[in-house]
Design a protein around this motif. Structure first.
Motif, mmCIF file in Angstrom:
data_model
loop_
_atom_site.group_PDB
_atom_site.id
_atom_site.type_symbol
_atom_site.label_atom_id
_atom_site.label_comp_id
_atom_site.label_asym_id
_atom_site.label_seq_id
_atom_site.Cartn_x
_atom_site.Cartn_y
_atom_site.Cartn_z
ATOM 1 N N ASP A 58 -1.281 -1.657 -0.665
ATOM 2 C CA ASP A 58 -2.405 -1.161 -1.457
ATOM 3 C C ASP A 58 -3.456 -0.642 -0.498
ATOM 4 O O ASP A 58 -3.803 -1.331 0.473
ATOM 5 N N VAL A 59 -3.929 0.573 -0.731
ATOM 6 C CA VAL A 59 -4.931 1.153 0.157
ATOM 7 C C VAL A 59 -5.650 2.286 -0.564
ATOM 8 O O VAL A 59 -5.071 2.990 -1.391
ATOM 9 N N ASP A 60 -6.909 2.424 -0.249
ATOM 10 C CA ASP A 60 -7.667 3.591 -0.669
ATOM 11 C C ASP A 60 -7.487 4.637 0.426
ATOM 12 O O ASP A 60 -7.934 4.426 1.561
ATOM 13 N N PRO A 61 -6.801 5.766 0.132
ATOM 14 C CA PRO A 61 -6.526 6.760 1.167
ATOM 15 C C PRO A 61 -7.781 7.223 1.907
ATOM 16 O O PRO A 61 -7.704 7.627 3.075
ATOM 17 N N ALA A 62 -8.923 7.147 1.253
ATOM 18 C CA ALA A 62 -10.163 7.580 1.887
ATOM 19 C C ALA A 62 -10.756 6.500 2.794
ATOM 20 O O ALA A 62 -11.682 6.770 3.565
ATOM 21 N N THR A 108 4.088 1.211 -3.395
ATOM 22 C CA THR A 108 2.627 1.193 -3.460
ATOM 23 C C THR A 108 2.169 0.506 -4.739
ATOM 24 O O THR A 108 2.845 0.569 -5.775
ATOM 25 N N ALA A 109 1.016 -0.139 -4.646
ATOM 26 C CA ALA A 109 0.467 -0.806 -5.833
ATOM 27 C C ALA A 109 0.010 0.214 -6.871
ATOM 28 O O ALA A 109 0.039 -0.056 -8.076
ATOM 29 N N ALA A 110 -0.406 1.388 -6.411
ATOM 30 C CA ALA A 110 -0.860 2.453 -7.316
ATOM 31 C C ALA A 110 -0.050 3.727 -7.058
ATOM 32 O O ALA A 110 0.236 4.053 -5.897
ATOM 33 N N LEU A 149 -1.224 6.862 6.666
ATOM 34 C CA LEU A 149 -1.032 8.310 6.795
ATOM 35 C C LEU A 149 -1.721 9.036 5.652
ATOM 36 O O LEU A 149 -1.999 8.433 4.601
ATOM 37 N N PRO A 150 -2.006 10.308 5.816
ATOM 38 C CA PRO A 150 -2.613 11.083 4.726
ATOM 39 C C PRO A 150 -1.777 11.002 3.448
ATOM 40 O O PRO A 150 -0.549 11.019 3.496
ATOM 41 N N GLY A 151 -2.458 10.875 2.314
ATOM 42 C CA GLY A 151 -1.765 10.798 1.033
ATOM 43 C C GLY A 151 -1.447 9.384 0.607
ATOM 44 O O GLY A 151 -0.776 9.177 -0.410
ATOM 45 N N GLY A 152 -1.890 8.388 1.386
ATOM 46 C CA GLY A 152 -1.653 7.007 1.003
ATOM 47 C C GLY A 152 -0.292 6.479 1.392
ATOM 48 O O GLY A 152 0.203 5.523 0.782
ATOM 49 N N PHE A 153 0.343 7.073 2.413
ATOM 50 C CA PHE A 153 1.623 6.584 2.906
ATOM 51 C C PHE A 153 1.393 5.685 4.118
ATOM 52 O O PHE A 153 0.278 5.622 4.652
#
Length: 277
Positions: free
Chosen positions: A254-258, A236-238, A99-103
């Protein structure tokens, strides 16, 4: 009183104990209920302990002391806990869930009773010895897993709200900084919801920077309540450094939101460490 056969007592004992987890029943209570001697009930309970252990149905414990007796605690082996969480990680490792925002989208998982009940058991097992008096969560997505944790521990559930409700009476309101967006938000709890000097276990669905969890800890400080632990379904990892310490999550993402294709979801280190240890 009509004679009650052993198989009938065993069936009734199993039902009574497992339907009230973490509650201590005195032997006298069962003696009066079944019209049997303490020595007979002790033998029944010893048999049940063996059955529960053999089939991994939880823990049946004898509690000593003046207020002692026997209690049932839901439990799951470290190996089965890791297998369960690993399966969840596999289900959640889908880029369409980002989801947007790294969720990460969790609502479908948190609406399945069997899954959430097992999550609650795994979490509860980590905090039995800390003896909290209630479980605290923040509305709304954390409610299912917090409720199942509270049920496993035989405790009430307390829900903090984003705004006070007139029908709930006087409330304590605090402002906190949302860890994910840096926005000022409000948290509210009815003054009668908790008692000063008690102990709280915080359980929620998602931990990113920890702003909401820190808000709940600060809210408990207003009530002079000690927070004995914080547990989450997912973290989240970050950022690596959260606003709270000593938290326990079942899973780490762990994910890069982009770039959703970078998504990874894995069991938390303490779960894998429990099996290796």
């Amino acid at each position: 009183m009509e004679h009650i056969r052993r198989n009938e007592r065993m069936a009734a004992l199993t039902r009574l104990l497992t339907s009230a987890p973490n509650r201590i029943f005195t032997l006298s209570h069962f003696c009066e209920l079944f019209g049997a001697a303490k020595s007979t009930l002790s033998e029944d309970i010893d048999l049940l302990k063996g059955v529960f252990t053999r089939f991994e149905l939880g823990q049946l414990e004898t509690v000593t002391g003046a207020a002692g007796g026997v209690r049932y605690r839901r439990a799951i082996s470290p190996e089965k806990a890791l297998d369960f969480v690993s399966d969840l990680c596999q289900q959640l490792s889908t880029t369409s869930r980002v989801l947007p925002g790294g969720f990460l989208y969790l609502s479908d998982i948190l609406s399945q009773h069997e899954l959430v009940s097992t999550m609650g058991t795994i979490i509860a097992q980590q905090y039995y010895d800390a003896q909290p008096d209630f479980v605290l969560t923040m509305e709304t997505k954390g409610i299912p897993v917090a409720l199942m944790t509270a049920e496993a521990m035989g405790l009430p559930l307390v829900i903090a709200r984003r705004s006070s409700k007139v029908y709930e009476g006087p409330a304590v309101n605090i402002n906190y900084v949302s860890g994910s967006g840096g926005h000022i938000e409000t948290m509210s709890l009815n003054r009668r919801a908790v008692t000063e000097g008690t102990r709280a276990l915080i359980v929620d669905d998602f931990l990113k920077a920890g702003g909401t969890a820190k808000g709940m800890i600060d809210l408990m400080a207003e009530f002079h309540v000690d927070v004995i632990g914080t547990a989450f379904v997912m973290s989240t990892a970050a950022p690596r450094k959260k606003q709270i310490e000593n938290d326990r999550s079942l899973m780490v993402m762990d994910v890069d939101p982009a770039d959703p294709s970078t998504l990874t979801v894995r069991p938390a280190d303490w779960l894998t460490g429990a099996v290796k240890g």
